[in-house]
Structure formats: structure tokens, C-alpha cells
Design an enzyme around this catalytic site. Structure first.
Site, PDB file in Angstrom:
ATOM      1  N   CYS A 153       0.815  -1.227   0.000  1.00 31.49           N
ATOM      2  CA  CYS A 153       0.000   0.000   0.000  1.00 31.49           C
ATOM      3  C   CYS A 153       0.845   1.271   0.000  1.00 31.49           C
ATOM      4  CB  CYS A 153      -0.918   0.033   1.207  1.00 31.49           C
ATOM      5  SG  CYS A 153      -1.963  -1.407   1.275  1.00 31.49           S
TER       6      CYS A 153
ATOM      7  N   HIS B 172      -8.963   2.924  -2.723  1.00 29.38           N
ATOM      8  CA  HIS B 172      -7.561   2.716  -2.350  1.00 29.38           C
ATOM      9  C   HIS B 172      -6.924   1.709  -3.300  1.00 29.38           C
ATOM     10  CE1 HIS B 172      -3.991   1.789  -0.191  1.00 29.38           C
ATOM     11  NE2 HIS B 172      -4.455   0.886   0.646  1.00 29.38           N
TER      12      HIS B 172
ATOM     13  N   CYS C 261      -0.888   2.621   6.629  1.00 34.48           N
ATOM     14  CA  CYS C 261      -0.502   1.296   7.088  1.00 34.48           C
ATOM     15  C   CYS C 261      -0.172   0.449   5.869  1.00 34.48           C
ATOM     16  CB  CYS C 261      -1.606   0.652   7.924  1.00 34.48           C
ATOM     17  SG  CYS C 261      -3.186   0.476   7.064  1.00 34.48           S
TER      18      CYS C 261
ATOM     19  N   GLY D 242       0.613  -3.677   4.334  1.00 32.74           N
ATOM     20  CA  GLY D 242       0.457  -5.103   4.546  1.00 32.74           C
ATOM     21  C   GLY D 242       1.724  -5.747   5.095  1.00 32.74           C
TER      22      GLY D 242
END
Lengths: 181, 406
Positions: free
Chosen positions: B96, B354, B385, B387
Site C-alpha cells: 500500500c 484505495h 498502514c 500489509g
């Protein structure tokens, strides 16, 4: 039923094997709140190795699409109309496979005149019209855009050509005739 | 050779509108690389004073680097965008935080003196490349209990985070989600978002998805204005029976691309390029993968400490909303109210979507607009945040700062 429609219908019957081009009408919102726009995409449903052509049924499809956007323009539902092609191909003019099927002068005339009549409608609508030459364009494919108010040509485009104007072979497309000087 | 660290500035940022992943999504028939090419071309169009030959690097992130997101995307997208062949490029992956890492990696190189001007961005076409496509996790992760089995399923990690913060209820998460949608709708109505979107021409041949032919995408597809607590209450909790995480209080599965221009501040001034934000510090931190949503907290601690700042110095926050609970955990940690006006003023990923590796630059582009409007704010931060248990934070300074109170 208009004369053009009848002419094209008759020609289409002579040419059952035509690879038919659809004229899809899709609506979109222009950036910056500039309004709603109708975009016609010419697409024969095949990949770029089978370029989009204008046989009689294909012209009838474009004619019907113009019926739709003409009404929307008159009703004030859209602010502009565009025409473009499938990836890599705008339109490459008449379907020459149909030429050998034409036996009568009238049938040949029907396709030629039918094409001019349909294309010409793009210059008489209530809103500006735009041709986006996104890919290969030849003959009637060039001509259709010349009846629009404005044209853009993709940098990715191979040279547009009007082969019949040099060969004088089948003077159906009038692209050379319509070209702005 | 003596060196001077150079200040790095955010010159400009753009993105494609974001789409919903799947056969009916706006980008279903659009290639991922074409999305990022659009964004790069838009940057060049908007900054005509920049000679493209001055670009020293193109860093493009994607999580799933397969097919149209593979082939060293930074290089291939550069060529496809019409950049001179002399401009190199590479690809980046930090899931991300891909685009965010593209920014920090190239920014570090600018500060070092290796580059003057770069393009940094990211793309994720989650319709063409669903999360987890082609992954092959080492069996030792599970056999040696290196990570909990839930660590690879982001929704489960969000449920785990709810467990860690029992005061963050589903109700609070839903309330947060409703506000995100409201703020995003207002930002659209006020024209804050559209100015940094590049229109994308898209083709559709499947009549079941809508009108066929070419179309033009000019707005984000995932937004759900008018979302209410009632409409969220009935949604399923797919990651746990009687859980708290729903499609309504999380970002969806999306397609989209972003790109930004960064430069050494002296070069930006010399070339007459805009200076929208000045980089202050950045940091990444690892946390337990099964509560990856906690990541922004230690990353922010690290980034603030490197900058010699405290959380009270931060006047604007752009926090990626992968899950409402992850934003709320961050706010709760710092004692910031759930509806604090400094946080995600234009709404966030719950509304816009996202597309994993692209989102970092969306946060920056929005923060840059807020800096422009609020010269009384000196510092802002972008955080997300990541993964497998990470957080990423970048602290920015407002070049428009007028000496005001924050």
C-alpha cells in the site's frame, strides 16, 4: 423511412456477408462541468487486423446513431457529439469485398450516395461535432470526419489516405473532394 | 567530495479518477500501464516549464508486478508517456505504501545529489490483479508461527486491531466512515478534488456494464454520497462472524494511478516550478503483521523524532483510510478526536477508494492543496498502514506558511 434508409436497406440485402460496423453511442460528462457529450464509437467487434469498414448495413447503423444524437442535441440533452474508432482503427472506408457483388449501377450508387448522405448529417446538427482520428483512416473513413465541425488527429496515427482519389477506381468516398484546402 | 544535503520539494501531484475493481468497473478494459502513463503525461502538461529531459528518474510502484504492472513499469511507462529515452525508470513495491516509497526513495536520492527532478507515483489495477495474485508465501511463516495466519488477509488484521482497541466499536468505525463520505462529497462540491484529476478515456465492449464504446472518466467511481449510519448498519462483516469491519467502513477494491513531480528546492526555483510542499522527514516501521493497521503509529513516532517535532506541531493529517479502525487507532493513540478538523479534510480512501500502491501520492496531492488554502499551518503529515505489518509516514512543511498559530 427516409430515402437514404431505403437505399441502404436495399444494398444491405445484396451484401449478406458484410462485416458490420456498429456505431455505439455512449454518453460522458465533460471535465470542468462542461456538460454531457455523446460519443459514437465505430467498431466491427474484431481486432485491429480487421479494420472497420462502411458497408451498407454499417452505414445504416451510423445513420441510426446519428438519429439518436440528433434528437438529443435538438432536445438540449447534450452539448457536443464526437465520433471515433476502435483501438488502432478509425475507419478505412468502403467494404471492398462488397464491390464484386454489385452488378447494377443503381446498387453501386446506393452505397456511394448513402455514405455521403449519412456523413453529411454530421455537419447539420444542433451542437458542434468532433471527429477524433484515433487510428487508421482511409477514404470514407477520412470523409466522415471532414463533415464534423472539428477534428483531432492522434500522433499515433499512420498517414491518412484517400486511395480512390488517386486510382479513380471506385469514387464513393469523397474525402479528397471534401478536404479543407 | 564534500556534500550538502539539499531540500526536496513536492512540485505537483495528479491522479486518475479511481474506479471500482471488477467486470463492471470503469477501468475493466483499461490497462494499468496506460493509467500511469496518463498521470505522467498530465504532470508534463501542467508543468510546461519543465524540459522532460531534466527528469532524472521515474519511480513507479505496483504491488502485483505482473503483466501490465510488470516489465519495470517506471521505465516502460516513461517510454509510453513520451519521455526522452535518456530518462531512466524503475519499479517499487511496498504494497500500500508503494507510491509513498517511490517518493521517499527518490527524495532521498535528490537530497544526496543523485537527481534533480523525478517522477514518483504508483498504480494498482485490482480488477486485473486481485490482491494475492500469484503469491507464494513461504510455508515457514505458518510452520514456525512467524506470523499469524490472519496476517495475509487485511480485513482480518483490521478485526484484530479492533480487538486491541476495545473502545473502538463498530459504531465509531461506521460514524467515521459516514463522515469520510460526507467530507469527500463536500470536497467534490467545492471543486477541491477535480483540479488534480486527469480525465481518462476508457473503452467498454460489455453491454451488461453500461453503454458501449469509448467513454471518458472524470470522477471517482467508488464514492457513496449520502451514506448513513442506517445504510452501514446492515452490511455483512465478511472477515469475522459478528465482526466490526464491513465494506462500508473500509476502502474497497479499486483501480487507479497517481504521479508526482519532486525536485531539489534550488532546482525547482531555478526552473520556475511550483513548490507545494517541502519534505521534512520520513520513516517506516514494522509492527506485528496481524495488526498491520497499527503501523502508522510507530512510523509517525520515528518521523516526528527525526524532525525534532511533536504531534502537536502537526496542523494537517492525511491518513490513508484502508480501514476506519486503523485511522481511529492512530487518533486514539495521540488523543485526537475522531472528528478532528485537521484530519482528512477532504475525506479519504473509504470514499475515494484505495488502489493499493497508488494511494500515497493521493494523500500528498490533497495535503498540498490544504497547505495552499491554510497558510497558518506549518506542518502536515501523510501516513499509511502497509500489509505484512508496516507503517509509513512523511512529514511535510508548508512553503506558504505565514507565521500563524499552527
Amino acid at each position: 423511412m427516409s430515402t437514404t434508409t431505403e437505399l441502404l436497406k436495399g444494398a444491405a440485402e445484396l451484401f449478406p456477408g458484410e462485416v458490420v460496423t456498429q456505431a455505439h453511442v455512449r454518453h460522458l460528462d465533460l471535465p470542468a462541468g462542461a456538460g454531457r457529450f455523446a460519443l459514437i464509437t465505430l467498431d466491427n467487434g474484431l481486432d485491429h487486423t480487421k479494420p472497420t469498414t462502411f458497408g451498407p448495413q454499417s452505414l445504416a447503423n451510423l445513420d441510426a446513431a446519428i438519429d439518436q444524437v440528433e434528437k438529443e442535441a435538438a432536445d438540449g440533452a447534450i452539448t457536443g457529439i464526437g465520433i471515433t474508432g476502435k483501438p488502432f482503427i478509425f475507419a478505412v472506408g468502403a467494404d471492398l469485398k462488397g464491390v464484386e457483388l454489385l452488378k447494377e449501377r443503381e446498387d453501386a450508387l446506393a452505397i456511394g450516395k448513402g455514405g455521403h448522405d449519412v456523413f453529411r448529417r454530421l455537419s447539420g446538427l444542433a451542437v458542434p461535432t468532433f471527429a477524433y482520428y484515433n487510428g487508421a483512416a482511409m477514404g470514407g473513413g477520412v470523409e466522415v470526419g471532414l463533415h464534423c465541425t472539428y477534428r483531432t488527429v492522434s500522433r499515433a496515427l499512420p498517414p491518412s489516405r484517400c486511395p480512390r482519389s488517386s486510382s479513380a477506381w471506385f469514387p464513393a468516398g469523397a474525402a479528397a473532394h471534401c478536404s479543407p484546402t | 567530495m564534500p556534500r550538502t544535503i539539499r531540500d526536496v520539494v513536492f512540485v505537483d501531484g495528479v491522479r486518475t479518477p479511481f474506479g471500482k475493481a471488477g467486470p463492471k468497473g470503469i477501468y475493466h478494459e483499461t490497462r494499468a500501464d496506460d493509467l500511469v502513463v496518463k498521470a505522467i503525461r498530465e504532470l508534463l502538461r501542467r508543468n510546461p516549464d519543465l524540459d522532460p529531459a531534466r527528469i532524472d528518474e521515474v519511480a513507479i510502484a505496483a504491488t502485483t508486478q505482473i503483466g501490465d504492472q510488470g516489465l519495470t513499469l517506471g521505465r516502460t511507462a516513461g517510454i509510453l508517456a513520451g519521455l526522452p529515452q535518456s530518462v531512466p525508470g524503475y519499479s517499487i513495491d511496498r504494497m500500500c505504501a508503494g507510491a509513498l516509497t517511490a517518493v521517499t526513495s527518490t527524495a532521498g536520492s535528490i537530497a544526496f545529489g543523485a537527481y534533480d527532478v523525478v517522477v514518483a507515483g504508483g498504480v494498482e489495477h485490482m480488477g486485473r490483479h486481485p490482491m494475492g495474485e500469484g503469491v507464494d508465501p513461504n510455508p515457514r511463516f505458518v510452520s514456525e508461527k512467524l506470523v499469524d495466519e490472519s496476517a495475509l488477509f487485511m480485513g482480518m488484521t483490521a478485526e484484530n486491531l479492533h480487538d486491541r482497541y476495545p473502545t473502538i466499536t463498530k459504531r465509531r468505525a461506521d460514524e467515521y466512515a459516514v463522515r469520510s463520505q460526507e467530507k469527500a462529497a463536500k470536497a467534490y462540491a467545492d471543486g477541491k478534488i477535480q483540479q488534480d484529476l486527469v480525465p481518462v478515456s476508457v473503452r467498454r465492449t460489455n453491454a451488461e456494464a453500461g453503454e458501449t464504446g469509448w467513454g471518458l472518466v472524470t470522477a471517482d467511481e467508488p464514492m457513496r454520497p449520502g451514506t448513513t449510519m442506517e445504510s452501514l448498519a446492515g452490511l455483512k462483516t465478511p472477515f469475522r462472524a459478528h465482526g466490526r469491519v464491513t465494506a462500508g467502513n473500509a476502502a474497497g477494491l479499486n483501480d487507479g494511478a497517481t504521479a508526482s513531480l519532486l525536485a531539489a528546492e534550488d532546482v525547482a526555483r531555478e526552473l520556475g516550478l511550483p513548490v507545494k510542499m517541502r519534505l521534512v522527514s520520513y520513516a517506516f516501521a514494522g509492527v506485528e503483521p496481524e495488526v498491520m493497521g497499527y503501523g502508522p503509529i510507530p512510523a509517525t513516532e520515528k518521523a516526528l523524532s527525526k524532525a525534532g517535532l511533536s504531534i502537536s506541531d502537526i496542523g494537517l493529517f492525511e491518513i490513508n483510510e484502508a480501514f476506519a479502525v486503523q485511522v481511529l487507532a492512530f487518533l486514539e493513540h495521540y488523543g485526537i478526536a475522531d472528528d478532528d478538523a485537521r484530519v482528512n479534510q477532504y475525506g479519504g480512501a473509504i470514499a475515494y477508494g484505495h488502489p493499493l500502491a497508488s494511494s500515497g501520492v493521493r494523500l500528498m496531492t490533497q495535503l498540498a492543496r490544504q497547505f495552499e488554502e491554510q497558510p497558518e499551518v506549518r506542518y502536515g503529515l501523510t501516513t499509511m498502514c502497509v500489509g505484512f505489518g508496516m507503517g509509513a509516514t512523511v512529514v511535510w512543511e508548508n512553503p506558504n506558511f505565514n507565521g500563524g498559530s499552527k
